[in-house]
Design a protein around this motif. Sequence first.
Motif, short mmCIF file in Angstrom:
data_model
loop_
_atom_site.label_atom_id
_atom_site.label_comp_id
_atom_site.label_asym_id
_atom_site.label_seq_id
_atom_site.Cartn_x
_atom_site.Cartn_y
_atom_site.Cartn_z
N LYS A 148 21.27 -4.35 -24.46
CA LYS A 148 20.99 -4.06 -22.70
C LYS A 148 21.20 -5.89 -22.00
O LYS A 148 22.13 -6.34 -21.00
N SER A 149 20.77 -6.53 -22.94
CA SER A 149 19.80 -7.66 -22.39
C SER A 149 21.40 -9.07 -23.53
O SER A 149 21.37 -10.29 -23.19
N LYS A 150 22.35 -8.11 -23.66
CA LYS A 150 23.49 -9.49 -24.10
C LYS A 150 23.72 -9.23 -23.19
O LYS A 150 24.40 -8.50 -22.83
N LEU A 151 24.66 -10.56 -23.34
CA LEU A 151 25.08 -11.61 -22.18
C LEU A 151 27.34 -10.65 -22.05
O LEU A 151 27.39 -10.80 -23.22
N GLN A 152 27.47 -10.35 -21.23
CA GLN A 152 28.47 -10.14 -20.60
C GLN A 152 29.13 -10.47 -19.97
O GLN A 152 28.75 -11.97 -19.22
N PHE A 153 30.65 -10.71 -19.68
CA PHE A 153 31.36 -11.61 -18.74
C PHE A 153 30.71 -11.31 -17.35
O PHE A 153 31.05 -10.21 -16.53
N ASN A 154 30.38 -12.20 -16.29
CA ASN A 154 30.06 -11.49 -15.69
C ASN A 154 29.44 -9.57 -14.83
O ASN A 154 29.83 -9.84 -14.34
N PRO A 155 28.43 -9.16 -16.09
CA PRO A 155 27.73 -7.90 -15.05
C PRO A 155 27.09 -8.38 -14.04
O PRO A 155 26.65 -8.90 -13.84
N GLN A 156 26.93 -6.87 -14.16
CA GLN A 156 26.26 -6.86 -12.08
C GLN A 156 24.97 -7.08 -12.46
O GLN A 156 24.76 -6.37 -14.21
N PRO A 157 24.39 -7.76 -11.99
CA PRO A 157 22.82 -8.66 -11.49
C PRO A 157 22.09 -7.62 -12.42
O PRO A 157 21.98 -6.30 -11.39
N SER A 158 20.85 -8.00 -12.02
CA SER A 158 19.60 -6.65 -12.86
C SER A 158 19.00 -6.62 -11.59
O SER A 158 18.48 -5.85 -11.78
N ASP A 159 18.78 -7.92 -10.99
CA ASP A 159 18.68 -6.94 -9.30
C ASP A 159 19.73 -7.05 -8.42
O ASP A 159 20.59 -8.37 -7.95
N ASN A 160 19.11 -7.09 -7.31
CA ASN A 160 19.74 -7.22 -6.08
C ASN A 160 18.54 -6.49 -4.77
O ASN A 160 19.21 -6.65 -3.92
N TYR A 161 17.65 -8.08 -4.73
CA TYR A 161 17.12 -8.69 -3.74
C TYR A 161 18.27 -9.21 -2.26
O TYR A 161 19.30 -9.84 -2.49
N TRP A 162 18.51 -8.40 -1.53
CA TRP A 162 19.56 -9.12 -0.42
C TRP A 162 19.25 -9.63 0.98
O TRP A 162 20.07 -10.15 0.88
N CYS A 163 17.38 -9.31 0.98
CA CYS A 163 17.13 -9.79 2.61
C CYS A 163 15.78 -10.85 1.72
O CYS A 163 14.83 -9.90 1.17
N GLY A 164 15.77 -12.05 2.68
CA GLY A 164 14.73 -12.51 2.81
C GLY A 164 14.18 -13.56 3.59
O GLY A 164 14.95 -14.00 5.07
N ILE A 165 13.00 -13.94 3.27
CA ILE A 165 12.84 -15.10 4.94
C ILE A 165 13.34 -16.50 4.36
O ILE A 165 13.07 -16.77 3.01
N THR A 166 13.99 -17.29 5.20
CA THR A 166 13.94 -18.79 4.82
C THR A 166 13.63 -19.53 5.35
O THR A 166 13.89 -19.47 7.02
N VAL A 167 13.32 -20.82 4.78
CA VAL A 167 12.99 -22.13 5.79
C VAL A 167 13.28 -23.69 4.95
O VAL A 167 13.87 -23.38 3.85
N GLY A 168 13.23 -24.76 5.52
CA GLY A 168 14.28 -25.56 4.95
C GLY A 168 14.27 -27.14 6.57
O GLY A 168 14.11 -26.88 7.77
N TYR A 169 14.54 -27.79 5.60
CA TYR A 169 15.32 -29.00 6.33
C TYR A 169 16.55 -29.27 6.10
O TYR A 169 17.67 -29.20 5.30
N MET A 170 17.74 -29.94 6.91
CA MET A 170 19.46 -30.23 7.63
C MET A 170 19.20 -31.66 8.63
O MET A 170 17.49 -32.27 9.04
N SER A 171 19.75 -32.20 8.23
CA SER A 171 19.81 -33.02 8.85
C SER A 171 21.08 -32.74 9.63
O SER A 171 21.81 -32.52 9.54
N LYS A 172 21.39 -33.92 11.47
CA LYS A 172 22.18 -32.89 12.64
C LYS A 172 23.45 -34.46 12.89
O LYS A 172 22.53 -35.60 12.67
#
Length: 322
Positions: free
Chosen positions: A108-132
Amino acid sequence: MKKFILFAILMMAGMNLMAADVIVLRNSTRIDAKILEVSDTEIKYKKANNLNGPTFTQRVDGISAIIYENGDVTSYADQAPAQSSIQQNSQASNASPEKTTDAHKENKSKLQFNPQPSDNYWCGITVGYMSKNMKATYRGQVEQGAFILGTETGKTYTPAMRVGLTMNPTFKYGIGLKTGIFMEYGRDVLKGAAETSSGDDADLIGHDITLSVPLQLSYRYEIIPKLNVMLYTGPVFDFGAYCTVTYNGNTHNENLYAYDWNTSNSGYSGFNCLWGIGASVQWDRLRLDVGGDFGMVNKSPSGKSATLNWNKPVYVTLTCFF
């Protein structure tokens, strides 16, 4: 005839002394065993020399016969063997369950061509800096200025903070959707740009609050388990919520997003459509994003032959998924 009877008696006695069942495979391999369970497709057994050891499974299409310790014989000679079943089952019989599990994990650990990711965390909290940044094109000349106070500040960018909710599900082959909702707060100061009623200099302070909603296509690749890289691009929709300029604690202008640049009358003018591009590196539940959004909607101030674009040339954010 007497010799044959004597030979048969000796054979029976020998099998009783063994006190074990014998599995004869189609490749003539003999396995001394204790039969535990027999079905139409397989048998389960323990090795005679290790009755406290692991339980093995053998398909019946790889078996020629079973000789039980009481002398009974079950023949499977008339059953067609499955292709390569004898070799596979022989290897399975000689391997412990622990080795089989380790081999499965290794495969299972052997690499294949872009297999389905082993995780699918899809929701999270974001903080950061930006310039306008505000890009103004006036009579063929292009000027860069701060987002809130314009080119008169002498500054090119306004720093801002981004915080919000990221939603980034990954579908098949690493393709996904990057979206969410973010609040962006920027603050700018122009020293001595205003004058109090007593004639003293006062600072102009600008505040801007915007809601941003990206709708972008993403591509995620898992380099090794838990380590991913991702690229994404697509439109970003901004909705100005509140923008004012104050000095000495007094409001100098009302909410600028309620002002219509084209007619000089009240009316909402806070919508901004941008095109964004970015990249990220993710380790387990933490992701670092770097990118920029560039304005596509022009605004024309009343009485001036100018167009304005609001941009977010650089942002750096950190997201924690849950």
